[in-house]
Design an enzyme around this catalytic site. Sequence first.
Site: not given
Ligand code: ME8
Length: 640
Positions: A20, A23, A128, A131, A145, A148, A297, A300
């Site tokens: 989204h 990301h 959780c 998380c 949590c 969540h 926030k 997804k």
């Molecule tokens: O945490 N606003 O993956 P993830 C800004 N796999 N940035 C956002 C956002 C939002 N509302 N939502 C997501 C993970 N992001 C792990 C990471 S790294 C070794 C492992 C972005 O798919 C932001 O960069 O939940 C956040 O840190 C990341 O997506 C989380 O992606």
Amino acid sequence: MSADPFYITTPIYYVNAPPHSGHAYTTIVADTVARYHRLAGRRVYFLTGTDEHGDKIAQAAARATETPQAYADRISATFRETWQRLGLRFDQFIRTTEVRHTRVVQAILQKIHAAGDIYFGEYGGHYCVGCERFYTEKEMVDGRCPDHQTRLEFVKEQNYFFRMSRYQDWLIRHLQERPDFIRPERYRNEVLGFLREPLEDLCISRPRTRLEWGIPLPFDDRYVTYVWFDALINYVSALDYPDGELFGTFWPVAQHLIGKDILKPHGVYWPTMLRAAGIPTYQHLNVHGYWLVDEAKMSKSRGRTLSPLDLADKYGLDALRYFLLREMVFGLDANFGEVALVQRLNADLANDLGNLLQRTLTMVGRYCDGRIPAPGDPATEGDRTLRGVAQGLAGRVAEAMEVFAFHRALEAIWELLNAGNKYLDEQKPWELAKRDREALARVLGHTCEALRLAGLFLSPFVPATAEKMWAQLGVTGPVAEARLREAGRWGADGPRAMVRGEALFPRVEFSLEDPGPSAASAPTTEASPASSDEITIEEFRRLDLRVARVVEARAVRGSKKLVELKIAAGSEERTVVAGILLDYPPAELVGKQVVIVANLKPSTLMGVESRGMLLAATDPDGRIVLLAPEKPVAPGSKVK
Ligand code: ME8
């Protein structure tokens, strides 16, 4: 090999749902930073990828009735394709299910185990799945949590632990010695805050009886690796740790980029893991805030997402990039709104930038036969001021980019564009054309040179637009291959011919009642009073038009045009949002009588619910004039 390497990473995203705009933001930031450092002549490596093991993915695959691997293959491909379609130039896309990654994870586990920092023990906690972590009683909210809101299960089992506690003092010292290790500073302070409490050891395994989908521990194959201990290692496995040339070149300059949701794993687990494995730590952790939709926030799991591809299709990729990079102050939260995006597009991109290029090139075409004049030596105060702003840009952009302050870098570029617009207004080349050809050439030469430099510095932010600017200005491109050292000098490019092109950003027309803006494909023509759209008197009577009095008015935060008004219509008060800020300072509105459409369906604009609409006339210059009764009447009176 290269004297000045630069390494930037994004988080590797979970493959439990497609990408989204949150990301997309992080990945676009990394792309912008990478482009900037390439422009500055560095050897850049930009890593992104997907995080594919763990409970969360196994469960999402089960729901989709696919094997975890098939599921991960499919969703990982949508991430890669999305970044490709958004034109993001990463150097590697790593997946944690690749064998070369799993080998490095196992080698690092083995090394830390052999050094005595991994031990076997028992653990009970509230787990959780969302998380992928245990919560303590203190952290839970009503047994749920905090993130969540799912009810947490108490799980007790034997597991392997990483002696993280042993590194607490070292990490505190490291943060004190390297104040910019984690930035902006608020996040460094947050990590120091975690470290004021005793640091517990980290549970790094999951029994296979409970979870199969992970990397087996090399010293006990009844267990798989905890997903964070697996995922973080991607930053070095992608560089072929320990012996790869990439690792030797880029690890010493590593910078990570993350959202604040994953501060603890990156600010605490990862440096201590590196320390235990005998690997030098990364240089900087750069942390940004959240994109919010309606104050919550964008996420997804909450289903509150906006597709970056849809937005890019609707408004253009560069408009999306510009909005994301300009609107968010790096480190703080920001609101994501289509209305705000369109306002930035129209005001900053179509007006300040697009118009300046267009009016300049129109004059070069008309007065100079399409030849771009060399700027020559400045002769007036105006010339010197414009050149000074342009020459100061490199330093200001560099300073802002060093600390990821993209909005500041863009503000500096906009100062140059504003200076260019002001310069043309003051120098009036259309008048010089009648009496002083030399001055005319100098003024247009200066403006074109300012635009060439603006294009150069804009190229990391809005790459396609910068290419169009250079092409229309006749500069030998592409900008993407230019280097600041040569191309960043005032007067670096010789005389040349302009190339006529399309407007950079057509204005997007939208009315406040219609929340779905659409790109205006053709210039809007003067609307003629419609005759084909006749309505009946009954249809007109359905409109509930009323006189109201403005009780309070204030600008909507973050908006250039919107005013939030509290209005009284008879005994009733209501809130109405109107796009009149440019024509009416809020203080002037209080006490005025206005006419409203009282039975308009409510709509939310930049987070404020508007109930009703003000009636106004718009003159051909776009000036808005509110309609009011010819003499004061009782608020609430019906208009017929
Ligand atoms: O945490 N606003 O993956 P993830 C800004 N796999 N940035 C956002 C956002 C939002 N509302 N939502 C997501 C993970 N992001 C792990 C990471 S790294 C070794 C492992 C972005 O798919 C932001 O960069 O939940 C956040 O840190 C990341 O997506 C989380 O992606």
